[in-house]
Design a protein around this motif. Structure first.
Motif, mmCIF file in Angstrom:
data_model
loop_
_atom_site.group_PDB
_atom_site.id
_atom_site.type_symbol
_atom_site.label_atom_id
_atom_site.label_comp_id
_atom_site.label_asym_id
_atom_site.label_seq_id
_atom_site.Cartn_x
_atom_site.Cartn_y
_atom_site.Cartn_z
ATOM 1 N N ARG A 120 -6.347 5.866 -8.287
ATOM 2 C CA ARG A 120 -6.938 5.917 -6.951
ATOM 3 C C ARG A 120 -6.642 4.628 -6.180
ATOM 4 O O ARG A 120 -6.420 3.570 -6.772
ATOM 5 C CB ARG A 120 -8.455 6.125 -7.036
ATOM 6 N N ALA A 121 -6.676 4.748 -4.856
ATOM 7 C CA ALA A 121 -6.513 3.574 -3.993
ATOM 8 C C ALA A 121 -7.795 2.752 -4.024
ATOM 9 O O ALA A 121 -8.895 3.293 -3.931
ATOM 10 C CB ALA A 121 -6.198 4.015 -2.568
ATOM 11 N N LEU A 122 -7.650 1.428 -4.157
ATOM 12 C CA LEU A 122 -8.812 0.541 -4.204
ATOM 13 C C LEU A 122 -9.081 -0.135 -2.869
ATOM 14 O O LEU A 122 -10.113 -0.786 -2.708
ATOM 15 C CB LEU A 122 -8.607 -0.514 -5.293
ATOM 16 N N VAL A 123 -8.137 0.005 -1.917
ATOM 17 C CA VAL A 123 -8.331 -0.547 -0.571
ATOM 18 C C VAL A 123 -7.838 0.474 0.450
ATOM 19 O O VAL A 123 -7.100 1.405 0.118
ATOM 20 C CB VAL A 123 -7.572 -1.886 -0.392
ATOM 21 N N ASP A 124 -8.243 0.278 1.701
ATOM 22 C CA ASP A 124 -7.803 1.152 2.786
ATOM 23 C C ASP A 124 -6.511 0.619 3.389
ATOM 24 O O ASP A 124 -6.229 -0.582 3.335
ATOM 25 C CB ASP A 124 -8.872 1.215 3.884
ATOM 26 N N GLY A 125 -5.742 1.541 3.993
ATOM 27 C CA GLY A 125 -4.571 1.083 4.723
ATOM 28 C C GLY A 125 -3.435 2.085 4.688
ATOM 29 O O GLY A 125 -3.540 3.178 4.122
ATOM 30 N N GLU A 126 -2.338 1.673 5.303
ATOM 31 C CA GLU A 126 -1.144 2.512 5.377
ATOM 32 C C GLU A 126 -0.224 2.211 4.202
ATOM 33 O O GLU A 126 0.005 1.047 3.850
ATOM 34 C CB GLU A 126 -0.404 2.244 6.682
ATOM 35 N N VAL A 127 0.298 3.284 3.581
ATOM 36 C CA VAL A 127 1.252 3.123 2.488
ATOM 37 C C VAL A 127 2.599 2.755 3.097
ATOM 38 O O VAL A 127 3.173 3.527 3.880
ATOM 39 C CB VAL A 127 1.364 4.419 1.660
ATOM 40 N N ILE A 128 3.107 1.566 2.744
ATOM 41 C CA ILE A 128 4.366 1.115 3.346
ATOM 42 C C ILE A 128 5.552 1.253 2.394
ATOM 43 O O ILE A 128 6.702 1.167 2.829
ATOM 44 C CB ILE A 128 4.249 -0.345 3.832
ATOM 45 N N SER A 129 5.292 1.461 1.101
ATOM 46 C CA SER A 129 6.405 1.685 0.170
ATOM 47 C C SER A 129 5.889 2.448 -1.047
ATOM 48 O O SER A 129 4.744 2.267 -1.462
ATOM 49 C CB SER A 129 7.042 0.361 -0.273
ATOM 50 N N VAL A 130 6.763 3.311 -1.582
ATOM 51 C CA VAL A 130 6.433 4.117 -2.763
ATOM 52 C C VAL A 130 7.579 3.995 -3.756
ATOM 53 O O VAL A 130 8.755 4.097 -3.382
ATOM 54 C CB VAL A 130 6.211 5.599 -2.391
ATOM 55 N N SER A 131 7.251 3.789 -5.016
ATOM 56 C CA SER A 131 8.272 3.667 -6.053
ATOM 57 C C SER A 131 9.011 4.990 -6.243
ATOM 58 O O SER A 131 8.437 6.077 -6.100
ATOM 59 C CB SER A 131 7.627 3.242 -7.378
ATOM 60 N N ASP A 132 10.283 4.890 -6.570
ATOM 61 C CA ASP A 132 11.072 6.096 -6.846
ATOM 62 C C ASP A 132 10.579 6.827 -8.092
ATOM 63 O O ASP A 132 10.878 8.008 -8.283
ATOM 64 C CB ASP A 132 12.547 5.724 -7.031
#
Length: 422
Positions: A120-132
């Motif tokens: 789960r996400a532990l902070v709020d915000g926009e995802v700027i990169s995702v691992s392949d």
């Protein structure tokens, strides 16, 4: 000459044939039948002549009856008499051999990862990169960065918290100097006690503020670190719900991670098997387990031990769940949910014999017995049954080593019945 029709010729032929047959019959009668009958009639007449007239008819009837009876006796066909033979039955048998055995209970189960967690996400915000590697079915290593949430706000928050902490520490330093100066003046009697207490209170407040700001800095650092989501352990990925550019909130589901380094096997023991283990004082926890995973034409085996047993017997399946850990999966790349064949071993049992289930009968009083073949006849023997293992039953008493027990079931089976072993 007038020629008749076909029917007339046939009728004439029949008449001629009939006349010829009657002529032959008459000739046979005169030559072979009539003379003996005439002689017999003369003999009867001679025998009856001396008798009174009233006695001739009864004597004739009696004589005729005797003659008829004698004729029946002479011409009666002789029938052969057969002595009844006892019926025997062709049967199958099992030779009893006593010895030491380790019972094995067969079942089927499911492989499960020991740990399954929702990342789960532990902070709020926009995802700027995702691992392949963050996709369905991927394998990820412990510590691998899976995605990054925009850290801008959290970097600013950390910088602001650090600045406030520096300011508070400087203020604390000044308060400490003021308190030390006031303490010296108080010792000289220059200032009152109230002045010293005020400086002491101010110093305490400044120290508390510094401690609070240190916590704020640590929290800001933690939030900044949490913008990078990393794998907590080696795992297989499933149920991925994020992508680059998506806004996430705290506790939003990112993916399901299944531990790739430790697995469990869940299988079921029937209530009869579970009861058999308890009746032989078998300690189920720690018992060795072998799991066989069939992949195409290959069979991959895993070893483990029973870790715990379910708290209750499930009435829907009439059995109890058993969980075993897996010691080493090697390079099998097994996945959670794999269907496996499970073999669980029990305690070593001495002086027992394994006989087919069909060899054991139960009477009206629920007493178990077998038929032993003695001189080709069935003999009833009561046996002590320990447990059922697969299609066999382990017994400890009632039969001697080397004896044959009946395995064929038929309605006529009973004490003393004659049987034949092909």
């Amino acid at each position: 000459m007038v020629v008749g029709t076909g029917n007339q010729q046939f009728r004439r032929y029949i008449i001629i044939r009939t006349a010829n047959m009657l002529a032959k019959f008459e000739d046979l009668w005169k030559r072979y039948v009539f003379p003996p009958l005439s002689d017999f009639a003369r003999l009867v007449y001679k025998l009856l002549t001396p008798l009174p007239e009233k006695a001739r008819l009864p004597v004739s009837i009696i004589g005729g009856s005797v003659l008829f009876y004698a004729l029946m006796v002479v011409t009666n066909p002789k029938t052969k008499t057969f002595e009844p033979r006892e019926q025997s039955w062709d049967v199958r048998v099992h030779n009893v051999v006593f010895g030491t055995t380790i019972p094995e209970f067969m079942s089927f189960g499911e492989v499960m990862a020991e740990r399954n967690i929702f990342l789960r996400a532990l902070v709020d915000g926009e995802v700027i990169s995702v691992s392949d590697d963050l996709h369905e079915g991927a394998f990820i290593k412990k510590g691998e960065k899976l995605l990054t949430i925009d850290p801008f706000e959290y970097e600013n928050a950390l910088g602001e918290a650090k600045a406030q902490l520096i300011s508070a520490e400087a203020s604390l330093k000044m308060s400490l100097q003021d308190y030390e100066r006031a303490q010296k003046l108080f010792e000289k009697g220059t200032v009152a006690l109230r002045y010293l207490d005020e400086k002491k209170t101010d110093l305490t407040v400044k120290r508390a503020n510094v401690d609070r700001l240190k916590i704020v800095v640590r929290r800001a650092k933690r939030n900044l670190e949490n913008t990078n989501v990393v794998a907590p352990f080696d795992a297989y990925v499933s149920k991925v719900t994020v992508d680059e550019g998506r806004l996430v909130n705290r506790n939003d589901h990112i993916a399901l991670l299944s531990d790739a380094s430790s697995y469990e096997i869940r299988f079921n023991l029937s209530d009869s098997e579970y009861g058999s283990l308890l009746s032989t004082q078998t300690k189920i926890l720690g018992q060795p387990v072998i799991a066989i995973w069939k992949v195409g034409d290959k069979e991959i085996s895993f070893e483990g031990n029973v870790k715990y047993v379910g708290a209750r017997i499930d009435p829907s399946i009439r059995g109890v769940d058993v969980i075993a850990d897996v010691k080493d999966i090697g390079n099998s790349q097994i996945r959670g949910g794999a269907f496996v064949e499970v073999i669980m071993q029990g305690n070593k049992l001495s002086n027992v014999a394994s006989i087919p289930e069909d060899a054991v009968f139960t009477d009206n009083e629920n007493i178990k017995f077998v038929y032993v073949i003695t001189n080709n006849r069935l003999e009833v023997r009561r046996v002590k049954s320990l447990m059922k293992v697969g299609g066999n039953i382990l017994i400890s008493e009632g039969v001697s080593d080397g004896e044959n027990v009946l395995t064929t079931r038929f309605t006529e089976a009973a004490e003393g019945v004659l049987v034949n072993i092909p």
